[in-house]
Design a protein around this motif. Structure first.
Motif, PDB file in Angstrom:
ATOM      1  N   ARG A 104       0.932  -1.029   0.145  1.00 36.72           N
ATOM      2  CA  ARG A 104      -0.120   0.068  -0.107  1.00 36.72           C
ATOM      3  C   ARG A 104       0.896   1.330   0.105  1.00 36.72           C
ATOM      4  O   ARG A 104       0.776   2.064  -0.789  1.00 36.72           O
ATOM      5  CB  ARG A 104      -0.933  -0.172   1.228  1.00 36.72           C
ATOM      6  N   LEU A 105       1.996   1.181   0.812  1.00 35.81           N
ATOM      7  CA  LEU A 105       2.779   2.225   0.794  1.00 35.81           C
ATOM      8  C   LEU A 105       3.334   2.609  -0.770  1.00 35.81           C
ATOM      9  O   LEU A 105       3.491   3.753  -1.102  1.00 35.81           O
ATOM     10  CB  LEU A 105       3.999   2.074   1.740  1.00 35.81           C
ATOM     11  N   LEU A 106       3.871   1.633  -1.340  1.00 30.81           N
ATOM     12  CA  LEU A 106       4.489   1.691  -2.652  1.00 30.81           C
ATOM     13  C   LEU A 106       3.588   2.328  -3.580  1.00 30.81           C
ATOM     14  O   LEU A 106       3.738   3.043  -4.411  1.00 30.81           O
ATOM     15  CB  LEU A 106       5.096   0.320  -2.994  1.00 30.81           C
ATOM     16  N   ALA A 107       2.061   1.650  -3.354  1.00 32.09           N
ATOM     17  CA  ALA A 107       1.126   2.134  -4.358  1.00 32.09           C
ATOM     18  C   ALA A 107       1.005   3.545  -4.335  1.00 32.09           C
ATOM     19  O   ALA A 107       0.791   4.294  -5.116  1.00 32.09           O
ATOM     20  CB  ALA A 107      -0.078   1.142  -4.123  1.00 32.09           C
ATOM     21  N   GLN A 108       0.707   4.016  -2.998  1.00 33.60           N
ATOM     22  CA  GLN A 108       0.535   5.436  -2.834  1.00 33.60           C
ATOM     23  C   GLN A 108       1.851   6.336  -3.378  1.00 33.60           C
ATOM     24  O   GLN A 108       1.634   7.481  -4.020  1.00 33.60           O
ATOM     25  CB  GLN A 108       0.260   5.752  -1.169  1.00 33.60           C
ATOM     26  N   ALA A 109       2.912   5.981  -3.215  1.00 35.19           N
ATOM     27  CA  ALA A 109       4.161   6.555  -3.607  1.00 35.19           C
ATOM     28  C   ALA A 109       4.173   6.839  -5.357  1.00 35.19           C
ATOM     29  O   ALA A 109       4.548   7.711  -5.786  1.00 35.19           O
ATOM     30  CB  ALA A 109       5.404   6.333  -2.890  1.00 35.19           C
ATOM     31  N   GLN A 110       3.928   5.567  -5.713  1.00 33.24           N
ATOM     32  CA  GLN A 110       3.730   5.437  -7.369  1.00 33.24           C
ATOM     33  C   GLN A 110       2.854   6.369  -7.758  1.00 33.24           C
ATOM     34  O   GLN A 110       2.885   7.132  -9.002  1.00 33.24           O
ATOM     35  CB  GLN A 110       3.547   4.028  -7.672  1.00 33.24           C
ATOM     36  N   ARG A 111       1.327   6.631  -7.135  1.00 31.07           N
ATOM     37  CA  ARG A 111       0.523   7.665  -7.590  1.00 31.07           C
ATOM     38  C   ARG A 111       1.069   8.965  -7.469  1.00 31.07           C
ATOM     39  O   ARG A 111       0.605   9.819  -8.340  1.00 31.07           O
ATOM     40  CB  ARG A 111      -0.765   7.441  -6.898  1.00 31.07           C
ATOM     41  N   VAL A 112       1.782   9.371  -6.379  1.00 29.14           N
ATOM     42  CA  VAL A 112       2.533  10.626  -6.411  1.00 29.14           C
ATOM     43  C   VAL A 112       3.270  10.683  -7.322  1.00 29.14           C
ATOM     44  O   VAL A 112       3.329  12.003  -8.205  1.00 29.14           O
ATOM     45  CB  VAL A 112       3.051  10.902  -5.049  1.00 29.14           C
ATOM     46  N   GLU A 113       4.221  10.023  -8.019  1.00 29.70           N
ATOM     47  CA  GLU A 113       5.219   9.982  -9.126  1.00 29.70           C
ATOM     48  C   GLU A 113       4.437  10.190 -10.057  1.00 29.70           C
ATOM     49  O   GLU A 113       4.808  10.855 -11.207  1.00 29.70           O
ATOM     50  CB  GLU A 113       6.142   8.856  -8.814  1.00 29.70           C
ATOM     51  N   ALA A 114       3.461   9.431 -10.631  1.00 32.28           N
ATOM     52  CA  ALA A 114       2.577   9.514 -11.662  1.00 32.28           C
ATOM     53  C   ALA A 114       2.043  10.738 -11.945  1.00 32.28           C
ATOM     54  O   ALA A 114       1.952  11.118 -12.994  1.00 32.28           O
ATOM     55  CB  ALA A 114       1.681   8.115 -11.817  1.00 32.28           C
ATOM     56  N   ASP A 125      12.475   0.128 -11.665  1.00 32.09           N
ATOM     57  CA  ASP A 125      13.355   0.223 -10.677  1.00 32.09           C
ATOM     58  C   ASP A 125      14.131   1.290 -10.081  1.00 32.09           C
ATOM     59  O   ASP A 125      14.664   1.508  -8.851  1.00 32.09           O
ATOM     60  CB  ASP A 125      14.389  -1.290 -10.855  1.00 32.09           C
ATOM     61  N   ASP A 126      14.395   2.198 -11.056  1.00 31.99           N
ATOM     62  CA  ASP A 126      15.188   3.383 -10.768  1.00 31.99           C
ATOM     63  C   ASP A 126      14.404   4.534  -9.995  1.00 31.99           C
ATOM     64  O   ASP A 126      14.960   5.328  -9.462  1.00 31.99           O
ATOM     65  CB  ASP A 126      15.868   3.957 -11.942  1.00 31.99           C
ATOM     66  N   GLU A 127      13.159   4.175 -10.137  1.00 33.40           N
ATOM     67  CA  GLU A 127      11.990   5.348  -9.345  1.00 33.40           C
ATOM     68  C   GLU A 127      12.376   5.240  -7.873  1.00 33.40           C
ATOM     69  O   GLU A 127      12.518   4.033  -7.419  1.00 33.40           O
ATOM     70  CB  GLU A 127      10.874   5.325 -10.239  1.00 33.40           C
ATOM     71  N   ALA A 128      11.952   6.297  -7.277  1.00 36.93           N
ATOM     72  CA  ALA A 128      12.341   6.351  -5.800  1.00 36.93           C
ATOM     73  C   ALA A 128      11.034   5.605  -5.001  1.00 36.93           C
ATOM     74  O   ALA A 128      11.398   4.851  -4.161  1.00 36.93           O
ATOM     75  CB  ALA A 128      12.019   7.671  -5.315  1.00 36.93           C
ATOM     76  N   SER A 129       9.993   5.354  -5.802  1.00 43.77           N
ATOM     77  CA  SER A 129       8.876   4.610  -5.377  1.00 43.77           C
ATOM     78  C   SER A 129       8.879   3.135  -5.397  1.00 43.77           C
ATOM     79  O   SER A 129       8.252   2.495  -5.091  1.00 43.77           O
ATOM     80  CB  SER A 129       7.450   5.033  -5.911  1.00 43.77           C
ATOM     81  N   ALA A 130       9.995   2.561  -6.023  1.00 39.11           N
ATOM     82  CA  ALA A 130      10.305   1.306  -6.211  1.00 39.11           C
ATOM     83  C   ALA A 130      10.709   0.458  -4.997  1.00 39.11           C
ATOM     84  O   ALA A 130      10.765  -0.671  -4.683  1.00 39.11           O
ATOM     85  CB  ALA A 130      11.331   0.838  -7.268  1.00 39.11           C
ATOM     86  N   GLY A 137      10.321   8.632   1.453  1.00 33.86           N
ATOM     87  CA  GLY A 137      10.739  10.009   0.893  1.00 33.86           C
ATOM     88  C   GLY A 137       9.981  10.568  -0.026  1.00 33.86           C
ATOM     89  O   GLY A 137       9.743  11.699   0.385  1.00 33.86           O
ATOM     90  N   VAL A 138       9.074   9.865  -0.765  1.00 33.25           N
ATOM     91  CA  VAL A 138       8.613  10.335  -1.647  1.00 33.25           C
ATOM     92  C   VAL A 138       7.081  10.964  -0.861  1.00 33.25           C
ATOM     93  O   VAL A 138       6.527  12.145  -1.232  1.00 33.25           O
ATOM     94  CB  VAL A 138       7.735   9.331  -2.689  1.00 33.25           C
ATOM     95  N   LEU A 139       6.498  10.102  -0.109  1.00 33.67           N
ATOM     96  CA  LEU A 139       5.453  10.718   0.532  1.00 33.67           C
ATOM     97  C   LEU A 139       5.611  11.703   1.799  1.00 33.67           C
ATOM     98  O   LEU A 139       4.955  12.651   1.682  1.00 33.67           O
ATOM     99  CB  LEU A 139       4.641   9.169   1.254  1.00 33.67           C
ATOM    100  N   PHE A 140       6.604  11.508   2.180  1.00 36.28           N
ATOM    101  CA  PHE A 140       6.788  12.554   3.147  1.00 36.28           C
ATOM    102  C   PHE A 140       7.253  13.780   2.524  1.00 36.28           C
ATOM    103  O   PHE A 140       7.246  14.872   3.293  1.00 36.28           O
ATOM    104  CB  PHE A 140       7.960  12.265   4.451  1.00 36.28           C
ATOM    105  N   GLY A 141       7.740  13.847   1.358  1.00 34.37           N
ATOM    106  CA  GLY A 141       8.136  14.913   0.482  1.00 34.37           C
ATOM    107  C   GLY A 141       6.983  15.723  -0.100  1.00 34.37           C
ATOM    108  O   GLY A 141       6.898  16.947  -0.260  1.00 34.37           O
TER     109      GLY A 141
END
Length: 240
Positions: A104-114, A125-130, A137-141
């Motif tokens: 769930r954490l990864l999915a939420q971060a991927q939504r932010v990046e998308a 794999d190079d993306e932060a949310s992987a 870091g993505v979510l707290f940022g």
């Protein structure tokens, strides 16, 4: 404790008088308070706490008796010695979390990046949310800490203990002065107030409820008073 080390009856009596004096001063400070965070009230509170603790200790050492009251925080926080009229404040916050649903954490971060990069399809794999630490870091940022606290379940997190300290200062720190070590050199005697949240407090309440349930457990309904399983309950009236 040996008899020679025991306090005298006069010392216990003097400690009791000090509690009475501290009570009067605390009440007077409350009656004259200038606002919700009046430092005079905090000072009087700390003096009362110290006097009560001293009396409790002497009473126990001399007579093997304890007082029926307990003032919270006296063991953890020393008396406040900061400025009576603070011109600067620092708010120190710590919140602990457990990652209970990594996907769930990864999915939420991927939504932010998308959302930030709509042209990206999928996650490399190079993306932060992987990774979990990258997703954090993505979510707290992206979100404020208070928003994450209120929505932690959406991010696959479980709340742990948290604490908030308000400390008084003489002057506002220069920009960037404390960023490398934000919680170092905190003077406990300048803590104006603090608020703690812990599962330990919930466990204490659960223990009390368990005791009450045990007491009430033998006072169940008689057979004639038991509800019929097939009987439908009357719906609640929303206007009541």
């Amino acid at each position: 404790m040996s008899d020679a080390a025991q306090p005298t009856a006069a010392e216990v009596r003097a400690a009791a008088e000090a509690v009475k004096t501290a009570l009067d001063r605390h009440l007077a400070a409350v009656e004259r308070r200038s606002g919700e965070d009046d430092p005079a009230v905090y000072e009087a509170f700390n003096e009362l706490a110290a006097a009560a603790e001293e009396y409790d200790e002497l009473l126990y050492d001399r007579y093997d008796e304890v007082t029926p009251f307990e003032i919270p925080g006296t063991e953890d926080m020393p008396p406040y010695t900061g400025p009576e009229e603070p011109s600067a404040l620092s708010v120190l916050i710590r919140r602990d979390y457990t990652v209970v649903e990594p996907q769930r954490l990864l999915a939420q971060a991927q939504r932010v990046e998308a959302a930030d990069e709509p042209s990206v399809v999928g996650v490399d794999d190079d993306e932060a949310s992987a990774t979990v630490h990258g997703a954090l870091g993505v979510l707290f940022g992206e979100f404020e800490a208070d928003e994450i606290a209120s929505r932690h379940k959406e991010f696959g997190l479980e709340e742990g203990d948290s604490t908030l300290w308000v400390t008084a200062g003489d002057d506002t720190a220069d920009p960037g002065e404390w960023l490398e070590a934000p919680f170092e050199n905190v003077d406990p005697q300048r803590v104006v107030c603090r608020f703690d949240v812990s599962a330990v407090f919930d466990e204490d309440e659960d223990d009390i409820e368990d005791v009450e349930d045990d007491i009430d457990g033998d006072e169940g309904l008689d057979e004639d008073e038991e509800l019929d399983e097939d009987e439908e309950l009357e719906p609640l009236d929303a206007d009541r």
